[in-house]
Scaffold this motif. Structure first.
Motif, short mmCIF file in Angstrom:
data_model
loop_
_atom_site.label_atom_id
_atom_site.label_comp_id
_atom_site.label_asym_id
_atom_site.label_seq_id
_atom_site.Cartn_x
_atom_site.Cartn_y
_atom_site.Cartn_z
N LEU A 98 -4.22 6.99 5.76
CA LEU A 98 -3.99 8.10 4.83
C LEU A 98 -4.74 9.35 5.26
CD1 LEU A 98 -4.20 6.17 1.44
CD2 LEU A 98 -2.22 7.45 2.27
N ARG B 259 0.83 -1.21 0.00
CA ARG B 259 0.00 0.00 0.00
C ARG B 259 0.87 1.26 0.00
NH1 ARG B 259 -2.51 -2.71 4.32
NH2 ARG B 259 -1.72 -1.07 5.72
N GLY C 224 -6.69 3.15 4.31
CA GLY C 224 -7.40 4.38 3.99
C GLY C 224 -7.49 5.31 5.19
N VAL D 184 -6.49 4.47 -3.06
CA VAL D 184 -7.29 3.29 -2.76
C VAL D 184 -7.76 2.62 -4.04
CG1 VAL D 184 -9.39 2.48 -1.64
CG2 VAL D 184 -7.98 4.20 -0.51
N LEU E 298 -7.15 -2.68 3.42
CA LEU E 298 -7.52 -1.48 2.67
C LEU E 298 -8.20 -0.44 3.55
CD1 LEU E 298 -8.79 -3.14 -0.63
CD2 LEU E 298 -6.61 -2.00 -0.24
N GLN F 120 -4.88 0.66 -5.43
CA GLN F 120 -4.64 -0.55 -4.63
C GLN F 120 -5.66 -1.63 -4.94
OE1 GLN F 120 -4.78 1.16 -0.73
NE2 GLN F 120 -2.67 1.90 -0.77
N ILE G 266 -6.36 10.49 -1.88
CA ILE G 266 -6.63 9.26 -1.13
C ILE G 266 -7.53 8.33 -1.94
CG2 ILE G 266 -7.77 8.35 0.93
CD1 ILE G 266 -6.84 10.93 2.37
N ALA G 267 -8.55 8.90 -2.59
CA ALA G 267 -9.44 8.08 -3.43
C ALA G 267 -8.65 7.43 -4.56
CB ALA G 267 -10.57 8.94 -3.98
#
Length: 316
Positions: free
Chosen positions: A197, A93, A194, A159, A190, A162, A155-156
């Protein structure tokens, strides 16, 4: 509150191309790179392993097999214990997040450097001064949007990349000889990643606040080429400190606050010293550090100066 939301909406419409398309493009490149790596691995002769290549004394023509063998060994999830899987997932990640973090920072630098300067150049500052919006609100909205709102898009993107990489692993992994894909999903972390982050960007914004405040001050104060001023003024301070005091306090502080101290990174070894991976504990420790709050105090002075110059300078 309505005026504040209007200011944030304005920042979005002016800078959405950079803050939106940078993570979108980065996510596409990361997923493409994952697809290429898995496709190359699927073309490997799975009867060749890295250890076999070593024992047979293969020459340089076996480099491709060696690379593929290493990749397949790294993706042999069924042979890992649960703690190792969780650790490797955190490294995975963090590795994916790095280009997104750098991309957002670069966009934020140029947005903050140009924001108040461009207002004066096109004289739109006069329009906003005719509205019931103070100079403090105008400056703060630019800071808050770039430092704490826009990272939500980053961040979106992280993710998404990932999840996209894991989906590719699920689809292409069996053909490449990857085993234990179910375990990889179970320990992907995940949700935890998230949340890490989100908290990381909250703390990182405070840690790097002197840098961002300096950019806004330059944007509000200088008549032209703000990028050059933003670089040369600190460089001059570093040189003068070295000449007159023989110290490196300023350069050390600048480099420290330019680092992504609060954002997830994999465990690393630097000059024989293990740098621990960033987690919630490290973020909390940074939030309680004296260096962070001294930086916030310096940033408050720089922002006050930016507000002053924004109120005094109406055009170029």
């Amino acid at each position: 509150m309505r005026a504040w939301l209007s200011l944030l909406r304005r920042e979005w419409w002016e800078h959405r191309s950079g803050f939106l398309w940078t993570p979108v493009a980065t996510a596409a490149l990361v997923i493409l790179a994952s697809a290429v790596a898995l496709t190359l691995a699927s073309g490997a002769d799975t009867h060749f392993s890295y250890n076999t290549q070593q024992q047979s004394g293969a020459d340089s023509t076996s480099d491709a097999f060696e690379w593929r063998g290493n990749l397949l060994q790294m993706l042999d999830f069924s042979s890992w214990s649960a703690p190792v899987l969780s650790q490797r997932a955190a490294q995975f990640r963090s590795l994916i997040a790095q280009p997104f973090v750098v991309g957002h920072f670069l966009v934020a630098v140029f947005v903050l450097l140009g924001g108040l300067h461009d207002d004066r150049r096109d004289r739109s500052v006069l329009f906003w001064k005719s509205m019931p919006v103070s100079d403090l609100e105008a400056v703060a909205s630019k800071l808050v949007f770039a430092v704490w709102v826009a990272p939500l898009l980053t961040i979106a993107g992280i993710v998404t990349a990932q999840i996209g990489s894991l989906l590719l692993l699920t689809l292409l992994g069996p053909g490449a000889g990857v085993t234990g894909i179910e375990q990889a999903w179970q320990h992907a972390g995940l949700l935890n990643g998230g949340a890490l982050l989100v908290s990381g960007y909250l703390v990182q914004g405070l840690w790097a606040l002197p840098v961002y405040a300096w950019l806004l001050l330059v944007s509000a104060a200088v008549p032209r080429v703000p990028f050059v001023w933003a670089l040369l003024a600190p460089a001059a301070g570093v040189v003068l400190e070295g000449l007159f005091f023989r110290t490196r306090v300023l350069s050390n502080e600048i480099s420290a606050h330019l680092s992504f101290r609060a954002l997830p990174r994999p465990e690393d070894v630097d000059n024989g010293v293990v740098q621990p991976a960033v987690g919630f504990a490290e973020q909390l420790a940074l939030l309680g550090s004296v260096d962070l709050w001294l930086g916030v105090a310096v940033a408050a002075g720089l922002l006050a100066a930016a507000v002053y110059f924004r109120g005094r300078n109406n055009d170029l």
